[in-house]
Design a protein around this motif. Structure first.
Motif, PDB file in Angstrom:
ATOM      1  N   THR A  58      -8.840   9.588   1.015  1.00  0.00           N
ATOM      2  CA  THR A  58      -9.261   8.277   0.533  1.00  0.00           C
ATOM      3  C   THR A  58      -9.187   8.322  -0.986  1.00  0.00           C
ATOM      4  OG1 THR A  58     -10.754   7.892   2.411  1.00  0.00           O
ATOM      5  CG2 THR A  58     -11.104   6.557   0.426  1.00  0.00           C
ATOM      6  N   LEU A  59      -8.324   7.494  -1.549  1.00  0.00           N
ATOM      7  CA  LEU A  59      -8.120   7.450  -2.993  1.00  0.00           C
ATOM      8  C   LEU A  59      -8.256   6.010  -3.466  1.00  0.00           C
ATOM      9  CD1 LEU A  59      -4.976   9.787  -3.241  1.00  0.00           C
ATOM     10  CD2 LEU A  59      -7.349  10.377  -3.796  1.00  0.00           C
ATOM     11  N   ARG A  60      -8.421   5.849  -4.765  1.00  0.00           N
ATOM     12  CA  ARG A  60      -8.621   4.512  -5.304  1.00  0.00           C
ATOM     13  C   ARG A  60      -7.333   3.953  -5.913  1.00  0.00           C
ATOM     14  NH1 ARG A  60     -13.704   2.903  -4.949  1.00  0.00           N
ATOM     15  NH2 ARG A  60     -15.306   4.499  -4.618  1.00  0.00           N
ATOM     16  N   ASP A  61      -7.149   2.655  -5.703  1.00  0.00           N
ATOM     17  CA  ASP A  61      -6.021   1.970  -6.318  1.00  0.00           C
ATOM     18  C   ASP A  61      -6.388   1.596  -7.760  1.00  0.00           C
ATOM     19  OD1 ASP A  61      -7.555  -0.373  -6.333  1.00  0.00           O
ATOM     20  OD2 ASP A  61      -6.501  -1.282  -4.635  1.00  0.00           O
ATOM     21  N   PRO A  62      -5.480   0.999  -8.521  1.00  0.00           N
ATOM     22  CA  PRO A  62      -5.774   0.714  -9.928  1.00  0.00           C
ATOM     23  C   PRO A  62      -6.965  -0.217 -10.160  1.00  0.00           C
ATOM     24  CG  PRO A  62      -3.420   0.648  -9.562  1.00  0.00           C
ATOM     25  CD  PRO A  62      -4.061   0.747  -8.214  1.00  0.00           C
ATOM     26  N   ASP A  63      -7.336  -0.980  -9.134  1.00  0.00           N
ATOM     27  CA  ASP A  63      -8.480  -1.878  -9.264  1.00  0.00           C
ATOM     28  C   ASP A  63      -9.780  -1.236  -8.801  1.00  0.00           C
ATOM     29  OD1 ASP A  63      -6.915  -4.002 -10.257  1.00  0.00           O
ATOM     30  OD2 ASP A  63      -6.280  -4.489  -8.214  1.00  0.00           O
ATOM     31  N   GLY A  64      -9.714   0.051  -8.444  1.00  0.00           N
ATOM     32  CA  GLY A  64     -10.909   0.759  -8.015  1.00  0.00           C
ATOM     33  C   GLY A  64     -11.226   0.638  -6.542  1.00  0.00           C
ATOM     34  N   ASN A  65     -10.352  -0.007  -5.780  1.00  0.00           N
ATOM     35  CA  ASN A  65     -10.588  -0.161  -4.344  1.00  0.00           C
ATOM     36  C   ASN A  65     -10.193   1.097  -3.593  1.00  0.00           C
ATOM     37  OD1 ASN A  65     -11.297  -2.987  -4.612  1.00  0.00           O
ATOM     38  ND2 ASN A  65      -9.115  -3.359  -4.961  1.00  0.00           N
ATOM     39  N   PRO A  66     -11.022   1.571  -2.655  1.00  0.00           N
ATOM     40  CA  PRO A  66     -10.657   2.750  -1.878  1.00  0.00           C
ATOM     41  C   PRO A  66      -9.562   2.438  -0.868  1.00  0.00           C
ATOM     42  CG  PRO A  66     -12.738   1.852  -1.077  1.00  0.00           C
ATOM     43  CD  PRO A  66     -12.362   1.055  -2.305  1.00  0.00           C
ATOM     44  N   VAL A  67      -8.614   3.337  -0.755  1.00  0.00           N
ATOM     45  CA  VAL A  67      -7.533   3.210   0.222  1.00  0.00           C
ATOM     46  C   VAL A  67      -7.564   4.461   1.095  1.00  0.00           C
ATOM     47  CG1 VAL A  67      -5.044   3.021   0.569  1.00  0.00           C
ATOM     48  CG2 VAL A  67      -6.136   1.818  -1.347  1.00  0.00           C
ATOM     49  N   SER A  68      -7.746   4.261   2.390  1.00  0.00           N
ATOM     50  CA  SER A  68      -7.915   5.380   3.322  1.00  0.00           C
ATOM     51  C   SER A  68      -6.656   5.584   4.153  1.00  0.00           C
ATOM     52  CB  SER A  68      -9.103   5.101   4.240  1.00  0.00           C
ATOM     53  OG  SER A  68      -9.088   5.927   5.380  1.00  0.00           O
ATOM     54  N   SER A  69      -6.197   6.816   4.241  1.00  0.00           N
ATOM     55  CA  SER A  69      -5.045   7.108   5.090  1.00  0.00           C
ATOM     56  C   SER A  69      -5.361   6.819   6.554  1.00  0.00           C
ATOM     57  CB  SER A  69      -4.603   8.559   4.910  1.00  0.00           C
ATOM     58  OG  SER A  69      -5.633   9.458   5.273  1.00  0.00           O
ATOM     59  N   ARG A  70      -6.600   7.056   6.971  1.00  0.00           N
ATOM     60  CA  ARG A  70      -6.989   6.769   8.362  1.00  0.00           C
ATOM     61  C   ARG A  70      -6.847   5.279   8.669  1.00  0.00           C
ATOM     62  NH1 ARG A  70      -9.643  10.968  10.941  1.00  0.00           N
ATOM     63  NH2 ARG A  70     -10.391  12.673   9.589  1.00  0.00           N
ATOM     64  N   ASP A  71      -7.295   4.449   7.735  1.00  0.00           N
ATOM     65  CA  ASP A  71      -7.190   3.002   7.957  1.00  0.00           C
ATOM     66  C   ASP A  71      -5.733   2.562   8.024  1.00  0.00           C
ATOM     67  OD1 ASP A  71      -9.938   2.887   7.908  1.00  0.00           O
ATOM     68  OD2 ASP A  71     -10.075   2.092   5.865  1.00  0.00           O
ATOM     69  N   LEU A  72      -4.894   3.110   7.153  1.00  0.00           N
ATOM     70  CA  LEU A  72      -3.479   2.735   7.166  1.00  0.00           C
ATOM     71  C   LEU A  72      -2.801   3.212   8.440  1.00  0.00           C
ATOM     72  CD1 LEU A  72      -2.561   3.473   3.438  1.00  0.00           C
ATOM     73  CD2 LEU A  72      -2.934   1.240   4.500  1.00  0.00           C
ATOM     74  N   LEU A  73      -3.137   4.399   8.902  1.00  0.00           N
ATOM     75  CA  LEU A  73      -2.515   4.934  10.112  1.00  0.00           C
ATOM     76  C   LEU A  73      -2.972   4.200  11.365  1.00  0.00           C
ATOM     77  CD1 LEU A  73      -2.596   8.741   9.277  1.00  0.00           C
ATOM     78  CD2 LEU A  73      -0.554   7.329   9.590  1.00  0.00           C
ATOM     79  N   ALA A  74      -4.112   3.528  11.279  1.00  0.00           N
ATOM     80  CA  ALA A  74      -4.562   2.722  12.412  1.00  0.00           C
ATOM     81  C   ALA A  74      -3.661   1.508  12.615  1.00  0.00           C
ATOM     82  CB  ALA A  74      -6.003   2.271  12.193  1.00  0.00           C
ATOM     83  N   LYS A  75      -2.889   1.170  11.582  1.00  0.00           N
ATOM     84  CA  LYS A  75      -1.995   0.008  11.650  1.00  0.00           C
ATOM     85  C   LYS A  75      -0.559   0.392  11.978  1.00  0.00           C
ATOM     86  CE  LYS A  75      -4.721  -2.105   7.929  1.00  0.00           C
ATOM     87  NZ  LYS A  75      -4.684  -2.594   6.520  1.00  0.00           N
ATOM     88  N   GLY A  76      -0.176   1.651  11.672  1.00  0.00           N
ATOM     89  CA  GLY A  76       1.205   2.072  11.889  1.00  0.00           C
ATOM     90  C   GLY A  76       1.501   3.321  11.090  1.00  0.00           C
ATOM     91  N   PRO A  77       2.735   3.795  11.119  1.00  0.00           N
ATOM     92  CA  PRO A  77       3.109   4.991  10.352  1.00  0.00           C
ATOM     93  C   PRO A  77       2.873   4.797   8.856  1.00  0.00           C
ATOM     94  CG  PRO A  77       4.812   4.431  11.938  1.00  0.00           C
ATOM     95  CD  PRO A  77       3.861   3.271  11.909  1.00  0.00           C
ATOM     96  N   LEU A  78       2.769   5.917   8.158  1.00  0.00           N
ATOM     97  CA  LEU A  78       2.473   5.890   6.725  1.00  0.00           C
ATOM     98  C   LEU A  78       3.492   6.716   5.961  1.00  0.00           C
ATOM     99  CD1 LEU A  78       0.627   5.271   4.290  1.00  0.00           C
ATOM    100  CD2 LEU A  78      -0.770   7.245   4.962  1.00  0.00           C
ATOM    101  N   VAL A  79       4.088   6.107   4.949  1.00  0.00           N
ATOM    102  CA  VAL A  79       4.984   6.806   4.030  1.00  0.00           C
ATOM    103  C   VAL A  79       4.186   7.115   2.765  1.00  0.00           C
ATOM    104  CG1 VAL A  79       7.102   6.689   2.673  1.00  0.00           C
ATOM    105  CG2 VAL A  79       7.002   5.605   4.942  1.00  0.00           C
ATOM    106  N   VAL A  80       4.175   8.387   2.370  1.00  0.00           N
ATOM    107  CA  VAL A  80       3.440   8.824   1.190  1.00  0.00           C
ATOM    108  C   VAL A  80       4.422   9.474   0.217  1.00  0.00           C
ATOM    109  CG1 VAL A  80       1.601  10.293   0.292  1.00  0.00           C
ATOM    110  CG2 VAL A  80       1.364   9.232   2.550  1.00  0.00           C
ATOM    111  N   SER A  81       4.418   8.993  -1.021  1.00  0.00           N
ATOM    112  CA  SER A  81       5.262   9.581  -2.056  1.00  0.00           C
ATOM    113  C   SER A  81       4.378  10.125  -3.169  1.00  0.00           C
ATOM    114  CB  SER A  81       6.219   8.528  -2.616  1.00  0.00           C
ATOM    115  OG  SER A  81       7.014   9.073  -3.659  1.00  0.00           O
ATOM    116  N   PHE A  82       4.457  11.434  -3.414  1.00  0.00           N
ATOM    117  CA  PHE A  82       3.758  12.051  -4.533  1.00  0.00           C
ATOM    118  C   PHE A  82       4.694  12.068  -5.739  1.00  0.00           C
ATOM    119  CE2 PHE A  82       1.354  13.795  -0.998  1.00  0.00           C
ATOM    120  CZ  PHE A  82       0.052  13.842  -1.475  1.00  0.00           C
ATOM    121  N   TYR A  83       4.188  11.587  -6.870  1.00  0.00           N
ATOM    122  CA  TYR A  83       5.021  11.615  -8.075  1.00  0.00           C
ATOM    123  C   TYR A  83       4.190  12.052  -9.272  1.00  0.00           C
ATOM    124  CZ  TYR A  83       3.250   7.095  -9.862  1.00  0.00           C
ATOM    125  OH  TYR A  83       2.474   6.081 -10.352  1.00  0.00           O
ATOM    126  N   ARG A  84       4.857  12.401 -10.354  1.00  0.00           N
ATOM    127  CA  ARG A  84       4.198  13.063 -11.480  1.00  0.00           C
ATOM    128  C   ARG A  84       3.445  12.105 -12.382  1.00  0.00           C
ATOM    129  NH1 ARG A  84       7.906  17.266 -14.254  1.00  0.00           N
ATOM    130  NH2 ARG A  84       8.982  15.443 -15.052  1.00  0.00           N
TER     131      ARG A  84
END
Length: 225
Positions: A58-84
């Motif tokens: 669970t990480l925060r977006d630029p507006d401070g809102n929490p974004v949970s991988s569990r919540d996203l995966l409850a809707k469908g597959p999740l693409v995650v890109s790590f960048y520098r």
């Protein structure tokens, strides 16, 4: 133009001194040395791979809102890109390429998030400068990157190179440790299992986003069966 072609063209222009930032031969050698050391250190071999259980986050977006991988995966597959970070031109080219296939990702019922260790204001700059319509999440101290096995510390000589470019990561990331994620891209199925993993210690080499689409098609087919 394919993403790797764009990355190769930028690298050639940078090393040839055709851009505003003109590196010396010594700087180029240090950057190549750091990449070679990361490759030879074999850290990427310990990163999460296809078939592994993906760490939840669970990480925060630029507006401070929490974004949970569990919540996203409850809707469908999740693409995650790590960048520098926003300071990395290779990362910005990749983010733009991901944005170009976002409609096809969403059309397959999946979500896309990008994760970096930078602060929220820099994530907002990433979104604004690259015209992104997907969330940029702040991974404080690269803790989620560490859970995926892709966090590494920059050698001291590379720290000085980056400072010389005006990229003080202790400020950009609000973290004195000078750690970064190796660029990585994952597709996670709704069962939490990684279906696709691409990790490369050479930050100038990145897969084309079109490679994600067949993976999402297979996940959808398996869910429908």
């Amino acid at each position: 133009m394919a993403l790797q072609d764009r990355l190769d063209a930028f690298k050639a222009d940078f090393e040839a001194g055709r851009l505003a930032r003109k590196p010396t031969a010594e700087v180029i050698e240090k950057m190549r040395r750091a990449t070679a050391e990361l490759i030879n250190g074999a850290q990427a071999q310990g990163a999460k791979k296809a078939g592994d259980k993906a760490p939840s986050f669970t990480l925060r977006d630029p507006d401070g809102n929490p974004v949970s991988s569990r919540d996203l995966l409850a809707k469908g597959p999740l693409v995650v890109s790590f960048y520098r970070g926003v300071w990395c031109p290779y990362c910005n080219l990749e983010l733009q390429a991901l944005q170009s296939v976002l409609p096809e990702i969403v059309g397959r019922g999946a979500s896309l998030v990008a994760i970096s260790p930078q602060t929220a204001p820099n994530s907002r700059k990433s979104q604004r400068d690259n015209k992104l319509e997907f969330p940029i999440l702040s991974d404080v101290r690269s803790e989620v990157a560490d859970a995926f096995g892709i966090r590494f510390a920059l050698p001291d000589y590379l720290v000085e190179v980056y400072k010389g470019f005006g990229n003080d990561l202790s400020v950009v990331n609000d973290d004195p440790s000078w750690v970064l994620p190796m660029p990585a891209r994952y597709v996670i199925g709704t069962d939490g299992i990684i279906a696709y993993a691409e990790v490369n210690p050479d930050y100038t080499k990145r897969p084309d986003p079109s490679e994600l689409l067949p993976v999402l098609d297979r996940l959808n087919a398996s869910r429908a069966a």
